[in-house]
Design an enzyme around this catalytic site. Structure first.
Site, PDB file in Angstrom:
ATOM      1  N   ARG A  50      61.431 -19.551  11.157  1.00 54.88           N
ATOM      2  CA  ARG A  50      60.440 -18.624  11.690  1.00 54.88           C
ATOM      3  C   ARG A  50      59.289 -19.459  12.236  1.00 54.88           C
ATOM      4  O   ARG A  50      59.037 -20.591  11.780  1.00 54.88           O
ATOM      5  CB  ARG A  50      59.907 -17.689  10.600  1.00 54.88           C
ATOM      6  CG  ARG A  50      60.973 -16.817   9.923  1.00 54.88           C
ATOM      7  CD  ARG A  50      60.331 -15.984   8.807  1.00 54.88           C
ATOM      8  NE  ARG A  50      61.284 -15.086   8.165  1.00 54.88           N
ATOM      9  CZ  ARG A  50      61.931 -15.362   7.038  1.00 54.88           C
ATOM     10  NH1 ARG A  50      61.700 -16.520   6.409  1.00 54.88           N
ATOM     11  NH2 ARG A  50      62.773 -14.491   6.517  1.00 54.88           N
ATOM     12  N   LYS A  77      58.686 -16.290   3.757  1.00 54.21           N
ATOM     13  CA  LYS A  77      57.886 -15.101   3.473  1.00 54.21           C
ATOM     14  C   LYS A  77      57.564 -15.011   1.987  1.00 54.21           C
ATOM     15  O   LYS A  77      58.418 -15.272   1.152  1.00 54.21           O
ATOM     16  CB  LYS A  77      58.648 -13.847   3.918  1.00 54.21           C
ATOM     17  CG  LYS A  77      58.698 -13.664   5.429  1.00 54.21           C
ATOM     18  CD  LYS A  77      59.317 -12.332   5.798  1.00 54.21           C
ATOM     19  CE  LYS A  77      59.255 -12.086   7.298  1.00 54.21           C
ATOM     20  NZ  LYS A  77      59.828 -10.782   7.665  1.00 54.21           N
ATOM     21  N   HIS A  81      61.352 -16.737  18.004  1.00 57.76           N
ATOM     22  CA  HIS A  81      62.379 -16.066  17.203  1.00 57.76           C
ATOM     23  C   HIS A  81      63.740 -16.081  17.904  1.00 57.76           C
ATOM     24  O   HIS A  81      64.773 -15.990  17.238  1.00 57.76           O
ATOM     25  CB  HIS A  81      61.955 -14.623  16.917  1.00 57.76           C
ATOM     26  CG  HIS A  81      62.226 -14.197  15.513  1.00 57.76           C
ATOM     27  ND1 HIS A  81      61.574 -14.742  14.430  1.00 57.76           N
ATOM     28  CD2 HIS A  81      63.105 -13.298  14.995  1.00 57.76           C
ATOM     29  CE1 HIS A  81      62.023 -14.182  13.324  1.00 57.76           C
ATOM     30  NE2 HIS A  81      62.959 -13.307  13.637  1.00 57.76           N
ATOM     31  N   ARG A 131      65.748 -18.826  16.576  1.00 54.31           N
ATOM     32  CA  ARG A 131      66.260 -18.498  15.237  1.00 54.31           C
ATOM     33  C   ARG A 131      67.508 -17.608  15.347  1.00 54.31           C
ATOM     34  O   ARG A 131      68.507 -17.834  14.659  1.00 54.31           O
ATOM     35  CB  ARG A 131      65.149 -17.803  14.451  1.00 54.31           C
ATOM     36  CG  ARG A 131      65.503 -17.352  13.037  1.00 54.31           C
ATOM     37  CD  ARG A 131      64.213 -16.931  12.344  1.00 54.31           C
ATOM     38  NE  ARG A 131      64.420 -16.068  11.201  1.00 54.31           N
ATOM     39  CZ  ARG A 131      64.639 -16.489   9.963  1.00 54.31           C
ATOM     40  NH1 ARG A 131      64.728 -17.784   9.711  1.00 54.31           N
ATOM     41  NH2 ARG A 131      64.774 -15.631   8.970  1.00 54.31           N
ATOM     42  N   HIS A 191      66.895 -14.887   4.290  1.00 57.43           N
ATOM     43  CA  HIS A 191      66.891 -13.424   4.200  1.00 57.43           C
ATOM     44  C   HIS A 191      67.103 -13.007   2.751  1.00 57.43           C
ATOM     45  O   HIS A 191      68.014 -13.494   2.087  1.00 57.43           O
ATOM     46  CB  HIS A 191      68.030 -12.826   5.045  1.00 57.43           C
ATOM     47  CG  HIS A 191      67.757 -12.860   6.508  1.00 57.43           C
ATOM     48  ND1 HIS A 191      68.756 -12.802   7.459  1.00 57.43           N
ATOM     49  CD2 HIS A 191      66.589 -12.955   7.208  1.00 57.43           C
ATOM     50  CE1 HIS A 191      68.215 -12.863   8.665  1.00 57.43           C
ATOM     51  NE2 HIS A 191      66.920 -12.954   8.535  1.00 57.43           N
ATOM     52  N   TYR A 217      73.723 -10.059  12.956  1.00 53.97           N
ATOM     53  CA  TYR A 217      74.324 -11.073  13.820  1.00 53.97           C
ATOM     54  C   TYR A 217      75.816 -10.843  14.016  1.00 53.97           C
ATOM     55  O   TYR A 217      76.390 -11.301  15.008  1.00 53.97           O
ATOM     56  CB  TYR A 217      74.074 -12.470  13.241  1.00 53.97           C
ATOM     57  CG  TYR A 217      72.604 -12.797  13.177  1.00 53.97           C
ATOM     58  CD1 TYR A 217      71.913 -12.769  11.961  1.00 53.97           C
ATOM     59  CD2 TYR A 217      71.883 -13.081  14.327  1.00 53.97           C
ATOM     60  CE1 TYR A 217      70.561 -13.027  11.903  1.00 53.97           C
ATOM     61  CE2 TYR A 217      70.527 -13.348  14.275  1.00 53.97           C
ATOM     62  CZ  TYR A 217      69.875 -13.317  13.051  1.00 53.97           C
ATOM     63  OH  TYR A 217      68.537 -13.556  13.005  1.00 53.97           O
TER      64      TYR A 217
END
Length: 299
Positions: A149, A173, A245, A248, A271, A280
């Site tokens: 990110r 995150k 992004h 990514r 994630h 994806y």
């Protein structure tokens, strides 16, 4: 609003300390709640978080639906639902006024991706004669090579680089850390950047360990990374709208197309849920047919 302030602050502490959510996420949740309090004030409705009813919340959702797109509506509803679930958890309420409010259906937009050729063209377009050239090439190689990110990229430290082991330590995150593999090519370009343009900078106090620096010797901003990529897209006449992004998404897509399993990609991307990673899969269904043909006993 005073009745709401105490509960909002308590919810913010819960999100930060117990759930480990990022500052941006906490601000978004708070903004959603404040939209509701603004609605109450405008309509002279004296409800607090404990006694507000489902009917009042429905009126609020109906009003915002007139000027907010379905995606934003869904986020606001989700944020409010989390707030009232927290109040139930803390035994301030026994019911959730959001329980019967449906999130609007929104089409799931597939992320844009770049082909390997497009990525090569963008990286080759970096002006290596400029002072920032080696840095910008290393930035693009790191975004694509490690699937980071943009916030993870700009906060990357030299002490997070474990090249001998083939990994970097990434703070994601909610300050959750993970180790991501780093290939030889990405290591090479980071090494060149460190040995050339970075070593010539007057590095400011507190930024000595920050990997990617601006010309003033301080940490780069998110906006600067967006600008670098946007300028390269214009320079190469790329007809796609891209951002950090995009690299990514391309990282994950190319791994999947070349046979990587979804669980491994999930771990590398950081994630929390594999459901997030599953988007994806939808990018190239030919990959699923190949898996069937290779692995199914009745192929």
């Amino acid at each position: 609003m005073s009745n709401w302030t105490t509960y909002i602050k308590s919810f913010q502490s819960y999100m930060k300390i117990e759930r480990g959510l990022s500052k941006n996420t906490i601000e978004n949740y708070t903004f959603d709640i404040e939209k509701l309090t603004d609605f109450l004030e405008r309509n002279h409705l004296s409800f607090n978080p404990i006694n507000i009813t489902e009917e009042i919340v429905q009126q609020f959702i109906y009003e915002i639906s007139k000027y907010v797109n379905p995606s934003s509506q869904a986020r606001i509803i989700s944020g409010l639902r989390s707030f009232f679930l927290y109040l139930i958890f803390e035994e301030y309420r026994t019911d959730n006024p959001m329980e019967l409010i449906e999130i609007p259906r929104i089409g799931r937009k597939l992320p844009d991706t770049l082909s390997t050729q497009e990525i090569d063209i963008l990286i080759e377009a970096v002006d290596l004669s400029s002072n920032e050239g080696e840095r910008n090439r290393a930035i693009l190689e790191t975004l694509y090579g490690c699937g980071l990110r943009v916030s993870e990229l700009i906060s990357l430290k030299i002490s997070d680089l474990f090249f001998e082991e083939g990994f970097i330590k990434v703070s994601g995150k909610g300050d959750k850390q993970r180790f991501v593999p780093i290939g030889n090519l990405t290591q090479k370009y980071i090494g060149i950047y460190k040995a050339t343009s970075r070593s010539c900078l007057n590095i400011q106090k507190g930024h000595e360990d920050t990997l990617f620096l601006n010309r003033r010797g301080k940490q780069l901003t998110r906006a600067m990374i967006f600008t670098i990529i946007k300028d390269l897209a214009v320079k190469t006449n790329l007809k796609k709208t891209i951002s950090p992004h995009t690299f990514r998404h391309s990282f994950a897509t190319h791994l999947l197309e070349n046979g990587a399993d979804l669980r491994s990609i999930q771990l590398m991307l950081g994630h929390e849920s594999i459901t997030t990673t599953e988007i994806y899969v939808h990018l190239d269904r030919r990959h699923l047919a190949q898996i069937l043909n290779v692995f199914h006993p009745r192929k």
